[in-house]
Design an enzyme around this catalytic site. Structure first.
Site, PDB file in Angstrom:
ATOM      1  CB  CYS A 236      -1.985  -5.550   5.809  1.00  0.00           C
ATOM      2  SG  CYS A 236      -1.752  -4.090   6.684  1.00  0.00           S
TER       3      CYS A 236
ATOM      4  CD  GLU B  19      -1.222   0.425   3.713  1.00  0.00           C
ATOM      5  OE1 GLU B  19      -2.257  -0.215   3.776  1.00  0.00           O
ATOM      6  OE2 GLU B  19      -0.757   1.697   4.212  1.00  0.00           O
TER       7      GLU B  19
ATOM      8  CG  HIS C  58      -2.070  -8.537   9.303  1.00  0.00           C
ATOM      9  ND1 HIS C  58      -0.786  -8.326   8.863  1.00  0.00           N
ATOM     10  CD2 HIS C  58      -2.676  -7.566   9.814  1.00  0.00           C
ATOM     11  CE1 HIS C  58      -0.605  -6.985   8.821  1.00  0.00           C
ATOM     12  NE2 HIS C  58      -1.902  -6.392   9.339  1.00  0.00           N
TER      13      HIS C  58
END
Ligand code: ZN
Lengths: 133, 353
Positions: B117, B85, B239
Protein backbone atom coordinates in the site's frame (compact mmCIF):
# COMPACT_ATOMS: atom_id res chain seq x y z
CA UNK A 1 -10.16 -5.27 -33.29
CA UNK A 2 -6.58 -5.94 -34.33
CA UNK A 3 -3.66 -4.85 -32.16
CA UNK A 4 -2.04 -2.75 -34.94
CA UNK A 5 -5.30 -0.91 -35.60
CA UNK A 6 -5.86 -0.27 -31.91
CA UNK A 7 -2.29 0.94 -31.50
CA UNK A 8 -2.62 3.38 -34.42
CA UNK A 9 -5.77 4.82 -32.91
CA UNK A 10 -4.51 5.12 -29.32
CA UNK A 11 -4.20 8.89 -29.34
CA UNK A 12 -7.66 9.36 -30.77
CA UNK A 13 -9.16 6.81 -28.40
CA UNK A 14 -7.40 7.95 -25.21
CA UNK A 15 -7.30 11.68 -25.75
CA UNK A 16 -9.93 12.42 -28.39
CA UNK A 17 -7.38 13.83 -30.83
CA UNK A 18 -9.20 15.11 -33.89
CA UNK A 19 -8.23 17.68 -36.53
CA UNK A 20 -9.15 21.29 -37.18
CA UNK A 21 -9.31 22.74 -40.69
CA UNK A 22 -6.79 25.57 -40.86
CA UNK A 23 -8.89 27.26 -43.52
CA UNK A 24 -12.42 27.36 -42.04
CA UNK A 25 -11.84 26.23 -38.44
CA UNK A 26 -14.19 23.25 -38.60
CA UNK A 27 -13.21 20.41 -36.23
CA UNK A 28 -13.42 16.76 -37.24
CA UNK A 29 -13.46 13.58 -35.23
CA UNK A 30 -12.29 11.01 -36.13
CA UNK A 31 -9.49 12.89 -37.90
CA UNK A 32 -9.67 13.28 -41.67
CA UNK A 33 -7.01 14.37 -44.10
CA UNK A 34 -9.09 16.91 -46.04
CA UNK A 35 -11.93 19.31 -45.16
CA UNK A 36 -15.08 18.51 -47.20
CA UNK A 37 -15.99 22.22 -47.32
CA UNK A 38 -12.62 23.67 -48.26
CA UNK A 39 -11.19 20.70 -50.16
CA UNK A 40 -7.96 21.83 -51.86
CA UNK A 41 -7.75 24.92 -49.65
CA UNK A 42 -7.42 22.68 -46.60
CA UNK A 43 -4.53 20.59 -47.94
CA UNK A 44 -1.66 20.58 -45.45
CA UNK A 45 -3.71 22.70 -43.06
CA UNK A 46 -5.54 19.95 -41.17
CA UNK A 47 -4.03 20.51 -37.71
CA UNK A 48 -4.30 18.21 -34.71
CA UNK A 49 -6.89 19.31 -32.21
CA UNK A 50 -7.64 17.75 -28.83
CA UNK A 51 -11.35 17.47 -28.14
CA UNK A 52 -11.48 18.66 -24.54
CA UNK A 53 -14.16 16.19 -23.60
CA UNK A 54 -17.30 18.08 -22.61
CA UNK A 55 -20.55 18.18 -24.50
CA UNK A 56 -24.30 17.60 -24.58
CA UNK A 57 -26.28 14.46 -25.39
CA UNK A 58 -28.16 14.73 -28.69
CA UNK A 59 -29.40 11.14 -28.99
CA UNK A 60 -29.29 8.05 -26.83
CA UNK A 61 -30.34 4.45 -27.07
CA UNK A 62 -30.47 1.51 -24.69
CA UNK A 63 -28.78 -1.68 -25.89
CA UNK A 64 -30.20 -4.97 -24.60
CA UNK A 65 -28.35 -7.44 -26.81
CA UNK A 66 -24.74 -6.61 -26.03
CA UNK A 67 -21.61 -7.28 -27.97
CA UNK A 68 -19.45 -9.85 -26.13
CA UNK A 69 -17.18 -7.27 -24.48
CA UNK A 70 -20.13 -5.48 -22.93
CA UNK A 71 -21.99 -8.50 -21.55
CA UNK A 72 -21.20 -7.63 -17.92
CA UNK A 73 -22.84 -4.25 -18.38
CA UNK A 74 -26.00 -5.10 -20.32
CA UNK A 75 -28.31 -3.38 -20.70
CA UNK A 76 -26.16 -0.36 -21.47
CA UNK A 77 -26.74 3.05 -22.99
CA UNK A 78 -25.03 4.54 -26.03
CA UNK A 79 -25.07 8.29 -26.55
CA UNK A 80 -24.26 10.64 -29.40
CA UNK A 81 -22.72 13.79 -27.99
CA UNK A 82 -22.32 17.22 -29.51
CA UNK A 83 -18.95 18.26 -28.14
CA UNK A 84 -18.17 21.86 -27.19
CA UNK A 85 -15.85 21.97 -30.24
CA UNK A 86 -18.80 21.29 -32.55
CA UNK A 87 -18.02 17.67 -33.44
CA UNK A 88 -20.18 14.68 -32.68
CA UNK A 89 -18.82 11.68 -30.83
CA UNK A 90 -20.53 8.39 -30.00
CA UNK A 91 -19.83 6.31 -26.95
CA UNK A 92 -21.20 4.39 -23.99
CA UNK A 93 -22.78 6.36 -21.15
CA UNK A 94 -21.55 5.25 -17.70
CA UNK A 95 -22.05 6.19 -14.02
CA UNK A 96 -25.52 7.65 -14.55
CA UNK A 97 -28.92 7.38 -12.97
CA UNK A 98 -31.30 6.08 -15.67
CA UNK A 99 -34.10 8.53 -14.82
CA UNK A 100 -31.75 11.46 -15.45
CA UNK A 101 -30.75 10.54 -19.01
CA UNK A 102 -32.15 12.92 -21.59
CA UNK A 103 -31.45 15.23 -24.49
CA UNK A 104 -29.16 18.09 -23.57
CA UNK A 105 -27.67 16.22 -20.60
CA UNK A 106 -24.15 17.56 -19.97
CA UNK A 107 -21.49 14.86 -20.16
CA UNK A 108 -17.70 14.55 -20.10
CA UNK A 109 -15.44 12.02 -21.76
CA UNK A 110 -13.60 9.62 -19.40
CA UNK A 111 -11.10 6.85 -20.13
CA UNK A 112 -12.56 3.39 -19.50
CA UNK A 113 -11.95 -0.19 -20.53
CA UNK A 114 -13.67 -0.90 -23.83
CA UNK A 115 -12.96 -4.59 -23.73
CA UNK A 116 -10.24 -7.17 -23.95
CA UNK A 117 -9.03 -9.67 -26.51
CA UNK A 118 -9.24 -12.54 -24.02
CA UNK A 119 -8.22 -13.07 -20.37
CA UNK A 120 -4.60 -13.32 -21.54
CA UNK A 121 -4.90 -10.74 -24.32
CA UNK A 122 -4.57 -6.99 -24.72
CA UNK A 123 -6.97 -4.71 -22.83
CA UNK A 124 -8.54 -2.00 -24.98
CA UNK A 125 -9.09 1.42 -23.42
CA UNK A 126 -10.94 4.38 -24.84
CA UNK A 127 -13.35 7.16 -24.05
CA UNK A 128 -16.85 6.78 -22.72
CA UNK A 129 -19.16 9.48 -21.40
CA UNK A 130 -20.45 10.22 -17.92
CA UNK A 131 -22.59 13.00 -16.46
CA UNK A 132 -20.59 16.11 -15.54
CA UNK A 133 -20.03 16.25 -11.78
CA UNK B 1 15.71 13.27 4.12
CA UNK B 2 15.66 16.85 2.91
CA UNK B 3 15.98 18.00 -0.69
CA UNK B 4 18.64 20.61 -1.50
CA UNK B 5 16.16 22.73 -3.43
CA UNK B 6 12.48 23.41 -2.88
CA UNK B 7 10.05 20.71 -4.10
CA UNK B 8 6.39 20.16 -3.58
CA UNK B 9 2.93 19.60 -4.94
CA UNK B 10 2.00 21.67 -7.94
CA UNK B 11 -1.31 19.98 -8.70
CA UNK B 12 -3.34 17.07 -7.34
CA UNK B 13 -6.51 15.12 -8.00
CA UNK B 14 -8.24 12.08 -6.57
CA UNK B 15 -10.90 9.73 -7.87
CA UNK B 16 -13.02 7.05 -6.20
CA UNK B 17 -15.41 4.82 -8.21
CA UNK B 18 -19.05 5.53 -7.37
CA UNK B 19 -20.43 2.10 -6.42
CA UNK B 20 -20.72 1.31 -2.70
CA UNK B 21 -21.45 -1.88 -0.81
CA UNK B 22 -22.04 -2.13 2.95
CA UNK B 23 -20.48 -4.69 5.35
CA UNK B 24 -24.03 -5.81 6.11
CA UNK B 25 -24.60 -6.87 2.49
CA UNK B 26 -21.31 -8.77 2.38
CA UNK B 27 -21.88 -10.49 5.72
CA UNK B 28 -25.39 -11.63 4.77
CA UNK B 29 -24.00 -13.74 1.94
CA UNK B 30 -21.59 -15.58 4.24
CA UNK B 31 -24.02 -16.00 7.17
CA UNK B 32 -22.08 -13.49 9.23
CA UNK B 33 -23.12 -10.38 11.12
CA UNK B 34 -21.73 -7.89 8.64
CA UNK B 35 -22.83 -4.91 10.67
CA UNK B 36 -20.79 -6.11 13.63
CA UNK B 37 -17.85 -6.80 11.33
CA UNK B 38 -18.15 -3.29 9.90
CA UNK B 39 -18.29 -1.77 13.38
CA UNK B 40 -15.20 -3.76 14.44
CA UNK B 41 -13.32 -2.50 11.37
CA UNK B 42 -14.71 1.02 11.57
CA UNK B 43 -16.06 0.76 8.02
CA UNK B 44 -19.59 1.76 6.95
CA UNK B 45 -19.14 1.02 3.26
CA UNK B 46 -16.54 0.45 0.59
CA UNK B 47 -16.11 1.65 -2.98
CA UNK B 48 -16.46 -0.83 -5.84
CA UNK B 49 -15.15 -0.14 -9.33
CA UNK B 50 -17.46 -0.53 -12.33
CA UNK B 51 -16.54 -3.47 -14.62
CA UNK B 52 -14.83 -1.06 -17.02
CA UNK B 53 -12.69 0.62 -14.35
CA UNK B 54 -9.20 -0.42 -13.28
CA UNK B 55 -5.94 1.15 -12.09
CA UNK B 56 -5.30 2.64 -15.54
CA UNK B 57 -8.67 4.42 -15.73
CA UNK B 58 -8.61 5.54 -12.07
CA UNK B 59 -5.03 6.83 -12.40
CA UNK B 60 -5.87 8.65 -15.63
CA UNK B 61 -8.84 10.45 -14.14
CA UNK B 62 -6.80 11.51 -11.09
CA UNK B 63 -3.81 12.53 -13.24
CA UNK B 64 -5.95 14.63 -15.61
CA UNK B 65 -7.33 16.56 -12.65
CA UNK B 66 -3.88 16.96 -11.10
CA UNK B 67 -2.56 18.30 -14.39
CA UNK B 68 -5.53 20.66 -14.77
CA UNK B 69 -4.89 22.08 -11.30
CA UNK B 70 -1.18 22.52 -12.05
CA UNK B 71 -2.00 24.53 -15.19
CA UNK B 72 0.60 22.47 -17.10
CA UNK B 73 0.25 20.64 -20.39
CA UNK B 74 1.09 16.96 -20.51
CA UNK B 75 4.28 17.61 -22.46
CA UNK B 76 5.74 19.41 -19.41
CA UNK B 77 5.74 16.17 -17.43
CA UNK B 78 9.15 14.47 -17.39
CA UNK B 79 8.30 11.36 -15.36
CA UNK B 80 5.30 9.26 -14.35
CA UNK B 81 5.37 6.64 -11.60
CA UNK B 82 2.26 4.67 -10.74
CA UNK B 83 2.24 2.76 -7.46
CA UNK B 84 -0.29 -0.07 -7.16
CA UNK B 85 -0.68 -3.71 -6.25
CA UNK B 86 -3.43 -4.17 -8.83
CA UNK B 87 -1.81 -3.08 -12.08
CA UNK B 88 -4.00 -4.61 -14.83
CA UNK B 89 -1.04 -6.34 -16.47
CA UNK B 90 1.70 -8.39 -14.81
CA UNK B 91 3.95 -7.25 -17.68
CA UNK B 92 3.03 -4.00 -19.51
CA UNK B 93 3.25 -0.80 -17.55
CA UNK B 94 0.28 1.21 -16.31
CA UNK B 95 2.41 4.37 -16.41
CA UNK B 96 2.78 4.35 -20.21
CA UNK B 97 -0.96 4.15 -20.74
CA UNK B 98 -1.57 6.98 -18.26
CA UNK B 99 1.22 8.97 -19.97
CA UNK B 100 -0.45 8.53 -23.37
CA UNK B 101 -3.88 9.45 -22.00
CA UNK B 102 -2.68 12.75 -20.51
CA UNK B 103 -0.44 13.66 -23.44
CA UNK B 104 2.85 13.28 -21.59
CA UNK B 105 4.38 10.69 -23.94
CA UNK B 106 6.85 10.24 -25.60
CA UNK B 107 9.53 12.48 -24.02
CA UNK B 108 9.37 11.24 -20.45
CA UNK B 109 10.57 8.42 -18.22
CA UNK B 110 8.10 6.06 -16.56
CA UNK B 111 7.77 2.96 -14.41
CA UNK B 112 5.26 1.12 -12.29
CA UNK B 113 5.91 0.68 -8.59
CA UNK B 114 4.90 -2.05 -6.21
CA UNK B 115 5.27 -1.94 -2.45
CA UNK B 116 1.90 -3.13 -1.13
CA UNK B 117 0.00 0.00 0.00
CA UNK B 118 2.91 2.44 0.02
CA UNK B 119 3.92 2.30 -3.65
CA UNK B 120 2.24 5.67 -4.26
CA UNK B 121 4.31 7.48 -1.62
CA UNK B 122 7.46 5.79 -2.97
CA UNK B 123 6.51 7.36 -6.32
CA UNK B 124 6.27 10.79 -4.63
CA UNK B 125 9.78 10.36 -3.17
CA UNK B 126 11.17 9.37 -6.58
CA UNK B 127 9.67 12.46 -8.23
CA UNK B 128 11.03 14.64 -5.39
CA UNK B 129 14.54 13.38 -6.10
CA UNK B 130 14.29 13.86 -9.86
CA UNK B 131 12.90 17.38 -9.49
CA UNK B 132 15.31 18.48 -6.74
CA UNK B 133 18.30 17.17 -8.69
CA UNK B 134 17.21 19.14 -11.73
CA UNK B 135 16.81 16.03 -13.89
CA UNK B 136 13.16 16.86 -14.59
CA UNK B 137 11.01 19.97 -14.09
CA UNK B 138 7.83 18.17 -13.15
CA UNK B 139 6.80 14.58 -12.50
CA UNK B 140 3.55 12.82 -11.68
CA UNK B 141 3.28 10.37 -8.78
CA UNK B 142 0.17 8.22 -8.51
CA UNK B 143 -1.11 5.76 -5.92
CA UNK B 144 -4.15 3.74 -7.04
CA UNK B 145 -5.66 0.31 -6.48
CA UNK B 146 -8.68 -1.88 -7.19
CA UNK B 147 -7.98 -4.38 -4.45
CA UNK B 148 -9.85 -7.55 -3.72
CA UNK B 149 -10.23 -9.81 -0.73
CA UNK B 150 -11.01 -13.49 -1.27
CA UNK B 151 -14.77 -14.13 -1.04
CA UNK B 152 -15.64 -14.63 2.62
CA UNK B 153 -12.25 -13.42 3.91
CA UNK B 154 -12.13 -10.55 6.41
CA UNK B 155 -10.43 -8.44 3.73
CA UNK B 156 -13.56 -8.59 1.59
CA UNK B 157 -15.23 -6.13 3.99
CA UNK B 158 -12.57 -3.47 3.43
CA UNK B 159 -10.65 -3.94 0.13
CA UNK B 160 -11.84 -1.17 -2.18
CA UNK B 161 -10.83 1.06 -5.09
CA UNK B 162 -9.57 4.60 -5.63
CA UNK B 163 -6.48 6.66 -6.26
CA UNK B 164 -4.87 10.07 -6.31
CA UNK B 165 -2.21 11.78 -8.40
CA UNK B 166 0.25 14.56 -7.60
CA UNK B 167 2.20 16.79 -9.94
CA UNK B 168 5.54 17.19 -8.17
CA UNK B 169 7.56 20.23 -9.18
CA UNK B 170 9.77 23.02 -7.92
CA UNK B 171 7.74 26.13 -8.75
CA UNK B 172 4.23 27.49 -8.23
CA UNK B 173 3.74 25.03 -5.41
CA UNK B 174 0.38 24.52 -3.74
CA UNK B 175 2.23 22.86 -0.88
CA UNK B 176 5.91 22.39 -0.18
CA UNK B 177 7.20 18.94 0.78
CA UNK B 178 9.73 20.02 3.39
CA UNK B 179 10.95 16.66 4.60
CA UNK B 180 10.58 12.91 4.18
CA UNK B 181 11.68 9.91 6.25
CA UNK B 182 11.29 6.20 5.55
CA UNK B 183 11.47 3.07 7.65
CA UNK B 184 11.89 -0.31 5.97
CA UNK B 185 12.17 -3.90 7.31
CA UNK B 186 11.59 -7.43 6.04
CA UNK B 187 8.25 -8.35 7.62
CA UNK B 188 5.97 -11.18 6.37
CA UNK B 189 2.60 -9.65 7.28
CA UNK B 190 0.79 -9.71 3.92
CA UNK B 191 1.65 -11.04 0.49
CA UNK B 192 0.35 -12.30 -2.82
CA UNK B 193 2.30 -14.81 -4.87
CA UNK B 194 2.58 -14.40 -8.65
CA UNK B 195 -0.46 -15.86 -10.39
CA UNK B 196 -2.69 -15.80 -7.29
CA UNK B 197 -5.89 -13.79 -7.52
CA UNK B 198 -6.22 -12.97 -3.83
CA UNK B 199 -3.66 -12.02 -1.19
CA UNK B 200 -2.75 -13.91 1.98
CA UNK B 201 -2.08 -12.35 5.35
CA UNK B 202 -0.52 -13.19 8.67
CA UNK B 203 -3.79 -12.66 10.64
CA UNK B 204 -3.04 -10.92 13.94
CA UNK B 205 0.54 -10.47 12.81
CA UNK B 206 -0.65 -7.56 10.61
CA UNK B 207 -1.13 -5.23 13.60
CA UNK B 208 1.58 -4.63 16.19
CA UNK B 209 4.80 -5.88 14.51
CA UNK B 210 3.72 -4.61 11.10
CA UNK B 211 1.41 -1.57 10.82
CA UNK B 212 1.98 0.02 14.24
CA UNK B 213 5.73 -0.58 14.42
CA UNK B 214 6.33 1.10 11.06
CA UNK B 215 3.72 3.88 11.11
CA UNK B 216 4.57 4.93 14.65
CA UNK B 217 8.31 4.34 14.27
CA UNK B 218 8.52 6.36 11.05
CA UNK B 219 6.32 9.19 12.34
CA UNK B 220 8.22 9.49 15.66
CA UNK B 221 11.60 9.42 13.95
CA UNK B 222 10.56 12.13 11.50
CA UNK B 223 9.24 14.39 14.26
CA UNK B 224 12.48 13.81 16.24
CA UNK B 225 14.61 14.72 13.24
CA UNK B 226 12.53 17.86 12.68
CA UNK B 227 12.26 18.80 16.35
CA UNK B 228 8.48 18.95 15.93
CA UNK B 229 5.55 17.71 17.99
CA UNK B 230 2.05 16.52 17.08
CA UNK B 231 0.64 19.92 18.09
CA UNK B 232 2.73 21.58 15.34
CA UNK B 233 0.52 19.97 12.68
CA UNK B 234 -2.93 21.14 11.57
CA UNK B 235 -3.66 17.80 9.88
CA UNK B 236 -2.29 14.27 9.86
CA UNK B 237 -3.03 11.26 7.66
CA UNK B 238 -1.85 7.70 8.23
CA UNK B 239 -2.39 4.62 6.12
CA UNK B 240 -5.89 3.36 6.82
CA UNK B 241 -6.50 -0.37 6.25
CA UNK B 242 -9.53 0.05 8.53
CA UNK B 243 -10.97 2.81 10.70
CA UNK B 244 -9.33 1.59 13.89
CA UNK B 245 -5.59 1.26 13.13
CA UNK B 246 -4.91 4.90 12.15
CA UNK B 247 -6.93 6.26 15.08
CA UNK B 248 -5.11 4.00 17.55
CA UNK B 249 -1.73 4.98 16.12
CA UNK B 250 -2.75 8.66 16.26
CA UNK B 251 -3.83 8.39 19.87
CA UNK B 252 -0.59 6.71 20.93
CA UNK B 253 1.47 9.31 19.06
CA UNK B 254 -0.49 12.21 20.53
CA UNK B 255 -2.62 13.34 17.55
CA UNK B 256 -6.23 14.36 18.14
CA UNK B 257 -9.41 13.29 16.36
CA UNK B 258 -9.65 16.81 14.86
CA UNK B 259 -6.20 16.50 13.27
CA UNK B 260 -7.13 13.13 11.78
CA UNK B 261 -10.71 13.50 10.62
CA UNK B 262 -10.21 15.25 7.25
CA UNK B 263 -7.81 12.62 5.92
CA UNK B 264 -9.70 9.62 7.30
CA UNK B 265 -11.76 8.40 4.34
CA UNK B 266 -11.68 4.65 5.12
CA UNK B 267 -14.92 4.79 7.13
CA UNK B 268 -16.84 5.79 3.98
CA UNK B 269 -14.95 4.11 1.15
CA UNK B 270 -12.95 1.25 2.70
CA UNK B 271 -9.25 0.53 2.24
CA UNK B 272 -8.08 1.86 -1.11
CA UNK B 273 -4.59 0.41 -0.52
CA UNK B 274 -2.05 2.45 -2.53
CA UNK B 275 -4.77 5.08 -2.97
CA UNK B 276 -5.47 5.50 0.75
CA UNK B 277 -2.82 7.97 1.94
CA UNK B 278 -2.75 9.86 -1.39
CA UNK B 279 -6.55 10.32 -1.25
CA UNK B 280 -6.40 11.35 2.42
CA UNK B 281 -3.70 13.91 1.60
CA UNK B 282 -5.77 15.21 -1.35
CA UNK B 283 -8.79 15.65 0.96
CA UNK B 284 -6.58 17.64 3.37
CA UNK B 285 -5.20 19.84 0.57
CA UNK B 286 -8.83 20.60 -0.39
CA UNK B 287 -9.39 22.45 2.89
CA UNK B 288 -5.90 23.38 4.16
CA UNK B 289 -5.12 27.03 4.92
CA UNK B 290 -1.87 28.65 3.78
CA UNK B 291 0.83 27.86 6.34
CA UNK B 292 -0.88 24.72 7.65
CA UNK B 293 1.55 21.92 8.49
CA UNK B 294 0.49 18.46 7.32
CA UNK B 295 1.95 15.15 8.46
CA UNK B 296 1.62 12.11 6.20
CA UNK B 297 2.70 8.52 6.95
CA UNK B 298 1.98 5.67 4.58
CA UNK B 299 2.39 1.98 5.25
CA UNK B 300 3.07 -0.92 2.92
CA UNK B 301 3.19 -4.54 3.99
CA UNK B 302 6.42 -6.34 3.64
CA UNK B 303 7.07 -3.73 5.21
CA UNK B 304 7.73 -0.04 5.31
CA UNK B 305 6.47 3.49 5.93
CA UNK B 306 7.18 6.80 4.19
CA UNK B 307 6.64 9.94 6.27
CA UNK B 308 6.26 13.46 4.84
CA UNK B 309 6.16 16.91 6.36
CA UNK B 310 4.20 19.19 4.01
CA UNK B 311 3.36 22.88 4.36
CA UNK B 312 0.45 24.42 2.45
CA UNK B 313 1.37 27.58 0.52
CA UNK B 314 -0.72 30.63 -0.31
CA UNK B 315 -1.47 29.19 -3.77
CA UNK B 316 -3.55 26.42 -2.22
CA UNK B 317 -6.62 28.64 -1.93
CA UNK B 318 -6.60 29.83 -5.56
CA UNK B 319 -6.91 26.39 -7.15
CA UNK B 320 -10.25 25.80 -5.43
CA UNK B 321 -12.05 27.86 -8.07
CA UNK B 322 -10.61 25.98 -11.06
CA UNK B 323 -13.52 23.58 -11.47
CA UNK B 324 -11.68 20.40 -10.49
CA UNK B 325 -13.87 18.53 -7.99
CA UNK B 326 -12.69 18.16 -4.39
CA UNK B 327 -12.49 14.69 -2.84
CA UNK B 328 -15.71 15.37 -0.91
CA UNK B 329 -17.43 16.30 -4.19
CA UNK B 330 -16.14 13.13 -5.86
CA UNK B 331 -17.46 11.05 -2.94
CA UNK B 332 -20.95 12.53 -3.36
CA UNK B 333 -21.39 10.35 -6.45
CA UNK B 334 -22.51 7.25 -4.53
CA UNK B 335 -24.57 4.40 -5.97
CA UNK B 336 -25.32 1.52 -3.60
CA UNK B 337 -25.27 -2.06 -4.90
CA UNK B 338 -26.04 -5.48 -3.43
CA UNK B 339 -23.75 -8.51 -3.29
CA UNK B 340 -25.05 -10.07 -6.51
CA UNK B 341 -24.16 -7.01 -8.56
CA UNK B 342 -20.89 -6.65 -6.65
CA UNK B 343 -19.85 -10.24 -7.39
CA UNK B 344 -20.70 -9.77 -11.05
CA UNK B 345 -18.68 -6.56 -11.27
CA UNK B 346 -15.68 -7.92 -9.43
CA UNK B 347 -15.62 -11.03 -11.61
CA UNK B 348 -16.05 -13.32 -8.61
CA UNK B 349 -18.42 -15.32 -10.73
CA UNK B 350 -16.41 -16.60 -13.68
CA UNK B 351 -18.81 -16.40 -16.56
CA UNK B 352 -18.25 -18.75 -19.47
CA UNK B 353 -18.16 -17.58 -23.07
ZN1 ZN C 1 -12.45 23.79 -43.96
Amino acid sequence: MSIPRFWREIRQRYKGIGVECGNCGRVFFPPRSICPDCRRESLGKMNEREIVGKGKVITYTEVHEPMPDFRMQAPYTMVMVEMDEGVRMTGQLVDFEPEKVGYGMEVEAVLRKLGEESPSGIIYYGYKFRPCP
Amino acid sequence: MKTKTKVGIRGYGGYVPGFRITPREIGAVWGKDGEMMGAALGIRGKSVPAPDEDVVTISTRAARWALERSGLNGDRIGAIYVGSESHPYAVKPTSTMVGAAIGATPHMTAADYEFACKAGTAAIQTCMGLVASGMIENGIAIGADTSQGAPGDALEYSASAGGAAFVIGGERLLAEIKYTTSMTTDTPDFWRREGQTYPSHGGRFTGQPAYFKHVMGCTSKMMDELGMEPSDFAHAVFHQPNGKFPMNAAKKLGFSREQMETGLLVTRIGNTYSGAVPLGLAAILDIAEPGDNILVTSYGSGAGSDGFYIEASKNIVKVREDGVPSIQEVLRDERHIGYAEYAKYRDKIRKGG
